[in-house]
Design a protein around this motif. Structure first.
Motif, PDB file in Angstrom:
ATOM      1  N   ARG A  74       0.516  -1.468  -0.070  1.00 18.82           N
ATOM      2  CA  ARG A  74       0.489  -0.188  -0.142  1.00 18.82           C
ATOM      3  C   ARG A  74       0.685   1.125   0.040  1.00 18.82           C
ATOM      4  N   LEU A  75       1.695   1.446   0.919  1.00 18.61           N
ATOM      5  CA  LEU A  75       2.601   2.309   1.252  1.00 18.61           C
ATOM      6  C   LEU A  75       3.417   2.297  -0.293  1.00 18.61           C
ATOM      7  N   VAL A  76       4.179   1.626  -0.336  1.00 17.16           N
ATOM      8  CA  VAL A  76       5.301   1.557  -0.934  1.00 17.16           C
ATOM      9  C   VAL A  76       5.361   0.201  -2.408  1.00 17.16           C
ATOM     10  N   PRO A  77       4.216   1.047  -3.397  1.00 17.33           N
ATOM     11  CA  PRO A  77       3.822  -0.515  -3.875  1.00 17.33           C
ATOM     12  C   PRO A  77       4.998  -0.571  -4.861  1.00 17.33           C
ATOM     13  N   ASN A  78       6.458   0.441  -5.626  1.00 14.38           N
ATOM     14  CA  ASN A  78       6.823  -0.785  -6.582  1.00 14.38           C
ATOM     15  C   ASN A  78       7.923  -1.011  -5.466  1.00 14.38           C
ATOM     16  N   HIS A  79       8.104  -1.548  -4.398  1.00 17.78           N
ATOM     17  CA  HIS A  79       9.348  -1.784  -3.996  1.00 17.78           C
ATOM     18  C   HIS A  79       9.136  -3.269  -3.725  1.00 17.78           C
ATOM     19  N   PHE A  80      10.346  -3.916  -4.136  1.00 21.37           N
ATOM     20  CA  PHE A  80      10.508  -5.429  -4.019  1.00 21.37           C
ATOM     21  C   PHE A  80      10.967  -6.514  -2.588  1.00 21.37           C
ATOM     22  N   PHE A  81      10.277  -7.713  -2.016  1.00 17.98           N
ATOM     23  CA  PHE A  81      10.412  -7.902  -1.302  1.00 17.98           C
ATOM     24  C   PHE A  81      10.544  -9.724  -1.922  1.00 17.98           C
ATOM     25  N   LEU A  82      11.647  -9.879  -1.512  1.00 14.87           N
ATOM     26  CA  LEU A  82      11.696 -11.589  -1.133  1.00 14.87           C
ATOM     27  C   LEU A  82      10.499 -12.178  -1.471  1.00 14.87           C
ATOM     28  N   GLU A  83      10.030 -12.256   0.016  1.00 15.03           N
ATOM     29  CA  GLU A  83       8.409 -12.851   0.233  1.00 15.03           C
ATOM     30  C   GLU A  83       8.033 -13.006  -0.917  1.00 15.03           C
ATOM     31  N   THR A  84       7.642 -11.926  -1.723  1.00 15.45           N
ATOM     32  CA  THR A  84       6.941 -11.050  -2.349  1.00 15.45           C
ATOM     33  C   THR A  84       6.654 -11.692  -4.070  1.00 15.45           C
ATOM     34  N   LEU A  85       7.865 -11.956  -3.778  1.00 15.01           N
ATOM     35  CA  LEU A  85       8.294 -13.458  -5.193  1.00 15.01           C
ATOM     36  C   LEU A  85       8.122 -14.609  -5.134  1.00 15.01           C
ATOM     37  N   GLU A  86       8.340 -14.855  -3.545  1.00 17.39           N
ATOM     38  CA  GLU A  86       7.209 -16.538  -3.607  1.00 17.39           C
ATOM     39  C   GLU A  86       6.478 -16.538  -3.531  1.00 17.39           C
ATOM     40  N   ASP A  87       5.743 -15.868  -3.311  1.00 20.37           N
ATOM     41  CA  ASP A  87       3.999 -15.823  -2.850  1.00 20.37           C
ATOM     42  C   ASP A  87       3.537 -15.648  -5.248  1.00 20.37           C
ATOM     43  N   TRP A  88       4.363 -14.856  -5.663  1.00 19.20           N
ATOM     44  CA  TRP A  88       3.816 -14.848  -7.173  1.00 19.20           C
ATOM     45  C   TRP A  88       3.896 -16.599  -7.421  1.00 19.20           C
ATOM     46  N   LEU A  89       5.851 -16.774  -7.602  1.00 24.66           N
ATOM     47  CA  LEU A  89       5.896 -17.749  -7.651  1.00 24.66           C
ATOM     48  C   LEU A  89       5.024 -19.255  -7.238  1.00 24.66           C
ATOM     49  N   GLN A  90       4.660 -18.925  -5.679  1.00 23.65           N
ATOM     50  CA  GLN A  90       4.072 -20.600  -5.586  1.00 23.65           C
ATOM     51  C   GLN A  90       2.464 -20.247  -5.984  1.00 23.65           C
ATOM     52  N   ILE A  91       1.764 -18.434  -6.804  1.00 18.52           N
ATOM     53  CA  ILE A  91       0.659 -18.969  -7.624  1.00 18.52           C
ATOM     54  C   ILE A  91       0.790 -19.742  -8.436  1.00 18.52           C
ATOM     55  N   GLY A  92       1.988 -19.558  -9.672  1.00 17.30           N
ATOM     56  CA  GLY A  92       1.506 -19.695 -10.691  1.00 17.30           C
ATOM     57  C   GLY A  92       2.277 -21.646 -10.680  1.00 17.30           C
ATOM     58  N   TYR A  93       2.370 -21.789  -9.548  1.00 19.18           N
ATOM     59  CA  TYR A  93       2.651 -23.250  -9.373  1.00 19.18           C
ATOM     60  C   TYR A  93       1.255 -23.812  -9.149  1.00 19.18           C
ATOM     61  N   GLU A  94       0.306 -23.041  -8.445  1.00 18.32           N
ATOM     62  CA  GLU A  94      -0.974 -23.346  -8.651  1.00 18.32           C
ATOM     63  C   GLU A  94      -1.705 -23.696  -9.377  1.00 18.32           C
ATOM     64  N   LEU A  95      -0.836 -22.365 -10.528  1.00 19.65           N
ATOM     65  CA  LEU A  95      -2.231 -22.498 -11.769  1.00 19.65           C
ATOM     66  C   LEU A  95      -1.474 -23.604 -12.376  1.00 19.65           C
ATOM     67  N   GLU A  96      -0.433 -24.027 -12.494  1.00 17.93           N
ATOM     68  CA  GLU A  96      -0.257 -24.760 -13.634  1.00 17.93           C
ATOM     69  C   GLU A  96      -0.263 -25.799 -14.661  1.00 17.93           C
ATOM     70  N   ARG A  97      -1.195 -26.180 -13.114  1.00 21.75           N
ATOM     71  CA  ARG A  97      -1.970 -27.550 -14.255  1.00 21.75           C
ATOM     72  C   ARG A  97      -3.367 -27.603 -13.984  1.00 21.75           C
ATOM     73  N   TYR A  98      -3.710 -26.210 -14.585  1.00 20.25           N
ATOM     74  CA  TYR A  98      -5.378 -25.924 -14.450  1.00 20.25           C
ATOM     75  C   TYR A  98      -4.660 -24.561 -15.600  1.00 20.25           C
ATOM     76  N   ASP A  99      -3.726 -23.961 -15.967  1.00 18.56           N
ATOM     77  CA  ASP A  99      -4.235 -22.875 -16.549  1.00 18.56           C
ATOM     78  C   ASP A  99      -2.693 -21.709 -16.813  1.00 18.56           C
ATOM     79  N   LYS A 100      -0.971 -22.896 -17.725  1.00 22.53           N
ATOM     80  CA  LYS A 100      -0.395 -22.100 -17.721  1.00 22.53           C
ATOM     81  C   LYS A 100      -0.295 -20.307 -18.618  1.00 22.53           C
ATOM     82  N   SER A 101      -0.956 -20.736 -19.144  1.00 25.44           N
ATOM     83  CA  SER A 101      -1.324 -18.300 -19.647  1.00 25.44           C
ATOM     84  C   SER A 101      -1.188 -17.869 -18.362  1.00 25.44           C
ATOM     85  N   HIS A 102      -1.851 -18.393 -17.601  1.00 21.45           N
ATOM     86  CA  HIS A 102      -1.802 -17.101 -16.634  1.00 21.45           C
ATOM     87  C   HIS A 102      -0.337 -17.840 -15.285  1.00 21.45           C
TER      88      HIS A 102
END
Length: 316
Positions: free
Chosen positions: A112-140
């Motif tokens: 909310r306060l620094v939307p362009n700032h990068f956290f390694l934990e945020t990266l891992e959240d994105w990676l995990q979401i990608g893995y969860e979607l991989e079986r159903y929708d690889k385009s996402h």
């Protein structure tokens, strides 16, 4: 206290007294089990207003305001680092859920306060979401991981890290996922999606080129994979001269590596559904592989490819 037979049992079981502790000669056994406490998650914290998050942190003796929070966030690349810093100020006991609350709170405040700032934990959240979607929708998965790669690339550019393995070592304890493994998985997904979607081919080429520049000291196996990804994606985009240059440059730098000629030849092999069928060129490249290796699995693979093209070993 007098308890009637049909009253609720004081022990907290929810049953009537006559069907509960009365059967135990009237000895009331109070249920001391504490109700379960809902775990704080990023989703749960996001339901709070920013002021409510700050007030809750203040109740744990973490006196922050929006200005100081922005400064603290900008000074770290890991939310866990900020957790440790704030815990040094905190006052809490074991029943407080501050440790459980802090990490998602910091991630939400950063978003909310620094939307362009990068956290390694945020990266891992994105990676995990990608893995969860991989079986159903690889385009996402492609688009989420593409966003993750761009954020990672931008952050790494501010450091002196030159290998993906060094980055994984640095993240040890901060991330459960291994980035070197994720890069391979990302390339797999891009290859599969690239068979039906040119955008994925373009992204694959960009990631491969950028990886080779950003992480030149990575494990050789992964660097070789990125070379192939760059060459294959250039080929599928119709940039055949660039493909040839990519593989030729690699062959010049690694004169004893024969495998590159197999990948190179396969792109032109008419027996492998090539989009640019050049039988003579494929034959030439497979012969180069044979001359480089003489024996072994690469030799046998090149020999099989030549036989499929009607070329006997006597002509090699």
């Amino acid at each position: 206290m007098k308890v009637g037979r049909n009253d609720s049992c004081p022990c907290g079981s929810g049953r009537k007294f006559k069907k509960c502790c009365l059967l135990n000669n009237g000895n009331i056994e109070v249920n001391k089990e504490k109700p379960s406490i809902e775990k704080w998650s990023t989703t749960r914290v996001e339901k709070l207003e920013t002021e409510q998050i700050i007030e809750r942190l203040a109740s744990y003796n973490i006196p922050i305001n929006i200005e100081s929070t922005v400064t603290d966030i900008k000074n770290v690349s890991s939310a866990s680092d900020l957790v440790r810093k704030w815990l040094e100020k905190a006052s809490f006991d074991n029943e407080d859920r501050i440790v459980d609350f802090l990490l998602p709170a910091i991630k939400v405040l950063a978003k909310r306060l620094v939307p362009n700032h990068f956290f390694l934990e945020t990266l891992e959240d994105w990676l995990q979401i990608g893995y969860e979607l991989e079986r159903y929708d690889k385009s996402h998965t492609v688009m989420i991981w593409w966003k993750a790669w761009k954020a990672l690339d931008k952050w790494v550019a501010t450091t002196e890290i030159s290998s993906i393995q060094d980055l994984d070592n640095r993240n040890n304890g901060l991330m459960k996922l291994v980035l070197a493994n994720w890069i391979e998985d990302f390339d797999h997904v891009l290859y599969d999606e690239g068979l039906k979607d040119k955008l994925s081919v373009t992204i694959r080429k960009f990631v491969a080129e950028d990886f080779l520049v950003r992480f030149p000291n990575s494990d050789k196996t992964l660097l070789d994979r990125m070379i192939v990804a760059k060459g294959e994606s250039s080929f599928l985009l119709g940039e055949h001269n660039q493909t040839d240059q990519t593989f030729q440059d690699y062959a010049n730098e690694h004169p004893n590596n024969a495998w590159i000629y197999i990948h190179w030849g396969d792109l032109y092999n008419p027996e492998m559904n090539s989009i640019a069928r050049e039988k003579d060129k494929a034959i030439y490249l497979y012969k180069k592989a044979i001359k480089k290796t003489k024996v072994g699995s690469i030799f046998e693979l090149a020999e099989d490819r030549l036989k499929e093209l009607g070329v006997g070993m006597k002509s090699v």
